[in-house]
Design a protein around this motif. Structure first.
Motif, PDB file in Angstrom:
ATOM      1  N   ASP A  39      -2.688   3.000 -12.546  1.00  0.00           N
ATOM      2  CA  ASP A  39      -3.084   2.141 -11.168  1.00  0.00           C
ATOM      3  C   ASP A  39      -1.432   1.199 -10.817  1.00  0.00           C
ATOM      4  O   ASP A  39      -0.709   0.601 -11.286  1.00  0.00           O
ATOM      5  CB  ASP A  39      -4.003   1.000 -11.562  1.00  0.00           C
ATOM      6  N   ALA A  40      -1.477   1.364  -9.460  1.00  0.00           N
ATOM      7  CA  ALA A  40      -0.547   0.066  -9.066  1.00  0.00           C
ATOM      8  C   ALA A  40      -1.302  -0.345  -7.863  1.00  0.00           C
ATOM      9  O   ALA A  40      -2.076  -0.387  -7.168  1.00  0.00           O
ATOM     10  CB  ALA A  40       0.415   1.254  -7.797  1.00  0.00           C
ATOM     11  N   VAL A  41      -0.747  -2.126  -8.160  1.00  0.00           N
ATOM     12  CA  VAL A  41      -1.304  -2.768  -7.766  1.00  0.00           C
ATOM     13  C   VAL A  41       0.449  -3.938  -6.283  1.00  0.00           C
ATOM     14  O   VAL A  41       1.507  -3.886  -7.344  1.00  0.00           O
ATOM     15  CB  VAL A  41      -1.241  -4.237  -8.484  1.00  0.00           C
ATOM     16  N   ALA A  42      -0.154  -3.738  -5.115  1.00  0.00           N
ATOM     17  CA  ALA A  42       1.200  -4.252  -4.453  1.00  0.00           C
ATOM     18  C   ALA A  42       0.581  -5.559  -3.027  1.00  0.00           C
ATOM     19  O   ALA A  42      -0.884  -5.057  -2.732  1.00  0.00           O
ATOM     20  CB  ALA A  42       2.055  -2.868  -3.499  1.00  0.00           C
ATOM     21  N   PHE A  43       1.210  -6.649  -2.971  1.00  0.00           N
ATOM     22  CA  PHE A  43       0.749  -7.304  -2.804  1.00  0.00           C
ATOM     23  C   PHE A  43       2.098  -6.970  -1.078  1.00  0.00           C
ATOM     24  O   PHE A  43       2.879  -6.326  -1.063  1.00  0.00           O
ATOM     25  CB  PHE A  43       1.456  -8.498  -2.787  1.00  0.00           C
ATOM     26  N   CYS A  44       1.011  -7.116   0.222  1.00  0.00           N
ATOM     27  CA  CYS A  44       1.445  -6.566   1.570  1.00  0.00           C
ATOM     28  C   CYS A  44       0.606  -8.147   2.097  1.00  0.00           C
ATOM     29  O   CYS A  44       0.030  -8.567   2.170  1.00  0.00           O
ATOM     30  CB  CYS A  44       0.516  -5.393   2.260  1.00  0.00           C
ATOM     31  N   PHE A  45       2.203  -8.399   3.717  1.00  0.00           N
ATOM     32  CA  PHE A  45       2.266  -9.325   4.647  1.00  0.00           C
ATOM     33  C   PHE A  45       1.972  -8.190   5.902  1.00  0.00           C
ATOM     34  O   PHE A  45       3.270  -7.740   5.520  1.00  0.00           O
ATOM     35  CB  PHE A  45       2.530 -10.458   4.100  1.00  0.00           C
ATOM     36  N   SER A  46       1.470  -9.021   6.089  1.00  0.00           N
ATOM     37  CA  SER A  46       1.854  -8.425   7.905  1.00  0.00           C
ATOM     38  C   SER A  46       1.865  -9.134   9.610  1.00  0.00           C
ATOM     39  O   SER A  46       1.219 -10.055   9.127  1.00  0.00           O
ATOM     40  CB  SER A  46       0.888  -7.340   8.614  1.00  0.00           C
ATOM     41  N   ASP A  47       1.976  -8.668  10.603  1.00  0.00           N
ATOM     42  CA  ASP A  47       1.916  -9.346  11.845  1.00  0.00           C
ATOM     43  C   ASP A  47       0.346  -8.770  12.552  1.00  0.00           C
ATOM     44  O   ASP A  47       0.204  -9.303  13.288  1.00  0.00           O
ATOM     45  CB  ASP A  47       2.718  -9.108  12.747  1.00  0.00           C
ATOM     46  N   ARG A  48      -0.704  -8.011  11.391  1.00  0.00           N
ATOM     47  CA  ARG A  48      -1.606  -7.492  11.936  1.00  0.00           C
ATOM     48  C   ARG A  48      -3.182  -8.500  12.792  1.00  0.00           C
ATOM     49  O   ARG A  48      -3.233  -8.456  13.511  1.00  0.00           O
ATOM     50  CB  ARG A  48      -2.743  -6.835  10.790  1.00  0.00           C
ATOM     51  N   PRO A  49      -2.829  -9.759  12.256  1.00  0.00           N
ATOM     52  CA  PRO A  49      -3.813 -11.102  12.787  1.00  0.00           C
ATOM     53  C   PRO A  49      -3.546 -10.961  14.582  1.00  0.00           C
ATOM     54  O   PRO A  49      -3.972 -11.635  15.214  1.00  0.00           O
ATOM     55  CB  PRO A  49      -3.436 -12.115  12.186  1.00  0.00           C
ATOM     56  N   LEU A 105      -4.465 -10.801  19.735  1.00  0.00           N
ATOM     57  CA  LEU A 105      -4.115 -10.023  21.415  1.00  0.00           C
ATOM     58  C   LEU A 105      -5.288  -9.157  22.088  1.00  0.00           C
ATOM     59  O   LEU A 105      -4.698  -8.699  23.462  1.00  0.00           O
ATOM     60  CB  LEU A 105      -3.111  -9.947  21.010  1.00  0.00           C
ATOM     61  N   GLY A 106      -5.915  -8.394  20.673  1.00  0.00           N
ATOM     62  CA  GLY A 106      -6.841  -7.266  21.474  1.00  0.00           C
ATOM     63  C   GLY A 106      -5.394  -6.416  21.072  1.00  0.00           C
ATOM     64  O   GLY A 106      -5.848  -5.212  22.045  1.00  0.00           O
ATOM     65  N   LEU A 107      -4.845  -5.843  20.987  1.00  0.00           N
ATOM     66  CA  LEU A 107      -3.847  -5.133  21.092  1.00  0.00           C
ATOM     67  C   LEU A 107      -3.296  -4.284  19.499  1.00  0.00           C
ATOM     68  O   LEU A 107      -2.916  -3.388  19.451  1.00  0.00           O
ATOM     69  CB  LEU A 107      -2.970  -5.618  21.054  1.00  0.00           C
ATOM     70  N   PHE A 108      -4.741  -4.105  18.558  1.00  0.00           N
ATOM     71  CA  PHE A 108      -4.190  -3.656  17.305  1.00  0.00           C
ATOM     72  C   PHE A 108      -4.405  -2.263  17.667  1.00  0.00           C
ATOM     73  O   PHE A 108      -6.573  -2.316  17.786  1.00  0.00           O
ATOM     74  CB  PHE A 108      -5.094  -4.334  15.908  1.00  0.00           C
ATOM     75  N   ARG A 109      -3.938  -1.204  17.286  1.00  0.00           N
ATOM     76  CA  ARG A 109      -4.306   0.480  17.451  1.00  0.00           C
ATOM     77  C   ARG A 109      -3.982   0.642  15.723  1.00  0.00           C
ATOM     78  O   ARG A 109      -3.530   0.130  15.625  1.00  0.00           O
ATOM     79  CB  ARG A 109      -3.341   1.220  18.017  1.00  0.00           C
ATOM     80  N   GLU A 110      -4.715   1.720  14.976  1.00  0.00           N
ATOM     81  CA  GLU A 110      -4.316   2.384  14.327  1.00  0.00           C
ATOM     82  C   GLU A 110      -4.263   4.318  14.764  1.00  0.00           C
ATOM     83  O   GLU A 110      -5.757   3.408  15.581  1.00  0.00           O
ATOM     84  CB  GLU A 110      -5.280   1.831  13.219  1.00  0.00           C
ATOM     85  N   TRP A 111      -4.290   4.311  13.773  1.00  0.00           N
ATOM     86  CA  TRP A 111      -4.600   6.105  13.396  1.00  0.00           C
ATOM     87  C   TRP A 111      -4.828   6.688  11.953  1.00  0.00           C
ATOM     88  O   TRP A 111      -3.518   5.979  11.710  1.00  0.00           O
ATOM     89  CB  TRP A 111      -3.196   6.838  14.309  1.00  0.00           C
TER      90      TRP A 111
END
Ligand code: 1HN
Length: 344
Positions: A321-331, A336-342
């Motif tokens: 099993d791999a465990v990774a910490f991630c941080f992003s600008d998603r909030p 801003l109502g601009l989050f899009r994902e695919w």
């Protein structure tokens, strides 16, 4: 014909420059692209040479002289800009036994993710917390913070900040504390007991940043490994849990989305992309990551990887099993109502 009328568009553009004017028809598509075109590139900072370079700074400059002894993870697509992605800052910080990184505060929000060594302590607005590998610690914007080392081995952690975002909106301020070492007003563990145990003080108001400023890995790991055994595992994210602000259910930091991801041994995630950009650091196991049409690249323990926005990403865990910490600008995208994902 008016003799002042330029004979070509190029001549015309020359006449605009001294007037501080520019033709939108030349700029429009660059200003408003058909889809996001980040300048950052997918990139891996391998732990061993990076660690060596950081340790080498230890005998050349003290934490106090440097204020913060940090090597900035600079994305090759954004040279000289102190950015790990187009919108995020990351660096690796070294503190040696007996050192003090003096108290200051700034409007940029910061996170620390501890990678190596025992004995460092960070204090945030009157409360200390000891730092252990895998702990996620927050310095909310405009809170006094200093770091010190009471142990006997080098300590290294990953810093993540919203520096480029705060610069973009022109909201950056910094202040040095009158004392190097801020006054401690609450016992260690107060915040976790008060806000981090499924309880809140009666009448607790919502706060911008989570008041749980230190999330020990011990607890995070327990959740992940219990859930990893029982599933379900998301096809695009593996088992990804987000750190939350218990006063409002939002992300723990208002501008930076922090998560811990477990990818079970042998599991490969489906292709996924989002407008947000992300930084990944590998805590346990071996994780392979592929961005866009690129091949899988292997992340080893403590390697840091940048995933620019709107790039298709896939992960797979090899061996265990791999465990990774991630941080992003998603909030920020979400707010801003601009989050899009695919999802592929
Ligand atoms: C900062 O205050 C710290 O307090 C680390 O440890 C990195 C990078 C940019 C701006 C402020 C710290 C930083 C920083």
């Amino acid at each position: 014909m008016d003799t002042r009328t330029p004979s070509s568009l190029d001549d015309y553009y020359e006449t605009l420059k001294p007037l501080n004017l520019a033709p939108l028809w030349v700029r429009l598509k660059g200003l408003v692209p058909s889809e996001p075109k980040p300048k950052a590139v997918p990139f891996r900072w391998p732990w061993e040479p990076t660690r060596e370079a950081l340790l080498a700074s230890g005998s050349l400059i003290s934490a106090k002289e440097a204020e913060r002894r940090v090597l900035v993870l600079e994305n090759p697509g954004l040279p000289g800009q102190s950015r790990v992605t187009d919108t995020l800052y990351a660096g690796l910080q070294l503190i040696l036994p007996g050192e003090l990184a003096p108290a200051h505060r700034h409007t940029q929000s910061a996170l620390r993710f501890c990678l190596e060594g025992e004995g460092a302590v960070t204090s945030v607005d009157g409360e200390r917390t000891r730092m252990h590998r895998g702990d996620f610690i927050i310095t909310p914007f405009w809170t006094w913070h200093d770091h010190k080392h009471e142990g006997d081995e080098p300590v290294i952690w990953l810093d993540g900040l919203d520096v480029p975002l705060v610069s973009a909106i022109g909201a950056g301020f910094r202040e040095e504390h009158m004392e190097e070492d801020q006054e401690i007003t609450r016992p260690e563990g107060d915040a976790l007991a008060r806000y981090g145990n499924g309880l809140l003080p009666l009448n607790q108001q919502a706060t911008h940043t989570s008041p749980v400023f230190s999330y020990p890995y011990e607890r995070t790991r327990e959740s992940l490994h219990v859930l990893g055994r029982s599933g379900p595992v998301d096809p695009h994210h593996g088992l990804t849990m987000r750190y939350i602000n218990p006063t409002n259910g939002d992300w723990a930091i208002p501008t930076i989305g922090t998560t811990m991801k477990l990818v079970p041994a042998g599991f490969e995630t489906r292709p996924y992309r989002a407008t947000s950009s992300e930084v990944v650091v590998l805590l346990e196991g071996t994780l392979e990551v592929a961005v866009g049409d690129g091949d899988f690249e292997r992340l080893s323990r403590n390697d840091v990887f940048s995933v620019p926005g709107w790039q298709t990403v896939r992960y797979r865990a090899v061996g265990e099993d791999a465990v990774a910490f991630c941080f992003s600008d998603r909030p920020v995208h979400e707010k801003l109502g601009l989050f899009r994902e695919w999802q592929g």
